[in-house]
Write an enzyme that holds these catalytic residues in place. Structure first.
Site, PDB file in Angstrom:
ATOM      1  N   GLY A  36       0.839  -1.214   0.000  1.00  0.00           N
ATOM      2  CA  GLY A  36       0.000   0.000   0.000  1.00  0.00           C
ATOM      3  C   GLY A  36       0.865   1.251   0.000  1.00  0.00           C
ATOM      4  N   HIS A  37       1.902   1.267   0.842  1.00  0.00           N
ATOM      5  CA  HIS A  37       2.827   2.402   0.855  1.00  0.00           C
ATOM      6  C   HIS A  37       3.544   2.519  -0.494  1.00  0.00           C
ATOM      7  CE1 HIS A  37       2.987   1.406   5.342  1.00  0.00           C
ATOM      8  NE2 HIS A  37       2.611   2.665   5.349  1.00  0.00           N
ATOM      9  N   ARG A 187      -0.284  -2.127  11.068  1.00  0.00           N
ATOM     10  CA  ARG A 187      -0.798  -2.743  12.300  1.00  0.00           C
ATOM     11  C   ARG A 187      -1.210  -4.207  12.083  1.00  0.00           C
ATOM     12  NH1 ARG A 187      -2.327   2.597  13.049  1.00  0.00           N
ATOM     13  NH2 ARG A 187      -1.694   3.459  15.063  1.00  0.00           N
TER      14      ARG A 187
HETATM   15  P1  AMP Z   1       1.184   5.065   7.686  1.00  0.00           P
HETATM   16  O1  AMP Z   1       2.582   4.553   7.574  1.00  0.00           O
HETATM   17  O2  AMP Z   1       0.214   4.083   8.229  1.00  0.00           O
HETATM   18  O3  AMP Z   1       1.114   6.417   8.336  1.00  0.00           O
HETATM   19  O4  AMP Z   1       0.710   5.305   6.190  1.00  0.00           O
HETATM   20  C1  AMP Z   1       1.437   6.153   5.327  1.00  0.00           C
HETATM   21  C2  AMP Z   1       0.586   6.461   4.123  1.00  0.00           C
HETATM   22  O5  AMP Z   1       0.289   5.253   3.431  1.00  0.00           O
HETATM   23  C3  AMP Z   1      -0.765   7.109   4.517  1.00  0.00           C
HETATM   24  O6  AMP Z   1      -1.059   8.134   3.585  1.00  0.00           O
HETATM   25  C4  AMP Z   1      -1.713   5.957   4.407  1.00  0.00           C
HETATM   26  O7  AMP Z   1      -3.037   6.342   4.122  1.00  0.00           O
HETATM   27  C5  AMP Z   1      -1.112   5.177   3.246  1.00  0.00           C
HETATM   28  N1  AMP Z   1      -1.559   3.777   3.287  1.00  0.00           N
HETATM   29  C6  AMP Z   1      -1.544   2.960   4.376  1.00  0.00           C
HETATM   30  N2  AMP Z   1      -2.098   1.764   4.072  1.00  0.00           N
HETATM   31  C7  AMP Z   1      -2.452   1.828   2.758  1.00  0.00           C
HETATM   32  C8  AMP Z   1      -3.072   0.912   1.866  1.00  0.00           C
HETATM   33  N3  AMP Z   1      -3.445  -0.311   2.250  1.00  0.00           N
HETATM   34  N4  AMP Z   1      -3.284   1.312   0.591  1.00  0.00           N
HETATM   35  C9  AMP Z   1      -2.917   2.555   0.176  1.00  0.00           C
HETATM   36  N5  AMP Z   1      -2.333   3.474   0.980  1.00  0.00           N
HETATM   37  C10 AMP Z   1      -2.098   3.113   2.259  1.00  0.00           C
END
Ligand code: AMP
Length: 281
Positions: A36-37, A187
Site C-alpha cells: 500500500g505504501h 498494524r
Molecule cells: P502510515 O505509515 O500508516 O502512516 O501510512 C502512510 C501512508 O500510506 C498514509 O497516507 C496511508 O493512508 C497510506 N496507506 C496505508 N495503508 C495503505 C493501503 N493499504 N493502501 C494505500 N495506501 C495506504
C-alpha cells in the site's frame, strides 16, 4: 537512494535538486512498509522527477502510549523496499530532530476532527497536522501522496493545505488490500494468526452494507446490521460505522444525489484497532 536523518542536509540536497529543475513528490509514512505504501511511491515516481519518502513514527499523533510503543519498527527492511521501488530519497529523522523542543501548537479542524477517528482518538489529527506541516515545510514538495485508507486524514490534510495555503497538489491513492479484502496496514503485523483469519470481517461488512444501501435499505437498519455482524464474532468489536459526505465529512442519514458518500468503519480485532472505508459508487 540518499538517506538523511537530519533536516539541514536534506534541505541543502533538495535545494540543489530544485535548481536542477527537479519536481518533488513527498510520501510521508511511519514505516513497516507494505505494498500500500509502495503504491504511493509508484504514483509519485510517475508524476515527479524526485520522490522523497519519510519514515517517522510521530509520537504526537498517538493518543494511546501502548500503541506507540508497540508500533512495528522495521527500518532496515523498509530501506530495501524503498530502494527496490525506486524511491530517490529517504528522510528518517529521530524525535530530537523533529521535536527538539516540546511543541505548543494544537490544531482544531472544527467538525472534521470531532467525528469518527477524531472522536475515538482525541488529539490524533492535531498531531498528524503538526507533523505533516513540518514535513511540508522541510521538503517543500510540489505534490504529496496519501492513502484513501486513512480517508478522514486525507480530508483534514486537504483542509490544512487550503487553510495554510501550502502550494502543494495532494493525491489520494486507492487502498491496497490482502486477498480476503483486509486493507493493508502496518498494524496487521501485530495480529495473531487466529485474529488475522478474522480481520477480513470489516471489509465484508463494508461490502454487505454497500449492497444494502444500494438496495434502498434505510441507513439506520444497515448500521444495526453491521454492528450485529461485527460484535457477534468473538474477538471483534465495532467502534463506529458511518456514512459520510466525502468532501465535507458531514455524517449522512440518507443517500441523496451529489454527495459521493463514503462508508467508514473502525473497530478492534483483539487489541488491534483497524479502520477501512469504501465509496458507495
Ligand atoms: P502510515 O505509515 O500508516 O502512516 O501510512 C502512510 C501512508 O500510506 C498514509 O497516507 C496511508 O493512508 C497510506 N496507506 C496505508 N495503508 C495503505 C493501503 N493499504 N493502501 C494505500 N495506501 C495506504
Amino acid at each position: 537512494m540518499e538517506i538523511f536523518k537530519q533536516i539541514d542536509p536534506l534541505k541543502a540536497f533538495l535545494k540543489d535538486q530544485r535548481l536542477l529543475g527537479k519536481s518533488i513528490g513527498l510520501v510521508p509514512t511511519m514505516g513497516a512498509l507494505h505494498p500500500g505504501h509502495l503504491a504511493l511511491i509508484t504514483a509519485s515516481k510517475q508524476q515527479n522527477s524526485l520522490t522523497v519518502s519519510s519514515i517517522y513514527i510521530n509520537p504526537t499523533q498517538f493518543n494511546n502510549p501502548a500503541d506507540l510503543e508497540k508500533y512495528p519498527r522495521t527500518l532496515e527492511k523498509d530501506i530495501g523496499l524503498l530502494k527496490d521501488a525506486g524511491c530517490d530519497v529517504l528522510f528518517a529523522p529521530d524525535n530530537n530532530e523533529m521535536y527538539s523542543q516540546k511543541p505548543f501548537l494544537k490544531f482544531d479542524f472544527t467538525h472534521l476532527d470531532k467525528i469518527m477517528e477524531g472522536k475515538f482518538r482525541p488529539g490524533h489529527f492535531s498531531g498528524v497536522a503538526l507533523v505533516v506541516s513540518k514535513l511540508f515545510h522541510i521538503v517543500d514538495p510540489d505534490q504529496a501522496y496519501f492513502g484513501q485508507k486513512d480517508f478522514q486524514q486525507f480530508v483534514i490534510i486537504r483542509q490544512l493545505v487550503n487553510d495554510l495555503q501550502f502550494n502543494i497538489a495532494l493525491h489520494c491513492i486507492p487502498t491496497l488490500r490482502e486477498n480476503d479484502g483486509l486493507a493493508m496496514s502496518s498494524r496487521n503485523l501485530r495480529l495473531s494468526a487466529e485474529h488475522r483469519q478474522l480481520a477480513g470481517i470489516f471489509y465484508k461488512a463494508l461490502i454487505e452494507a454497500k449492497q444494502k444501501i444500494v438496495s434502498k435499505i434505510p441507513i439506520a437498519e444497515v448500521k444495526e446490521f453491521v454492528e450485529k455482524q461485527i460484535n457477534a464474532q468473538p474477538h471483534s468489536r465495532l467502534e463506529y460505522f458511518e456514512l459520510a459526505h466525502s468532501s465535507n465529512l458531514n455524517l449522512l442519514n440518507n443517500v441523496s444525489d451529489g454527495h459521493r458518500p463514503i462508508l467508514c468503519i473502525a473497530g478492534y480485532i483483539g487489541e488491534i484497532r483497524l479502520i477501512d472505508n469504501m465509496y458507495l459508487d
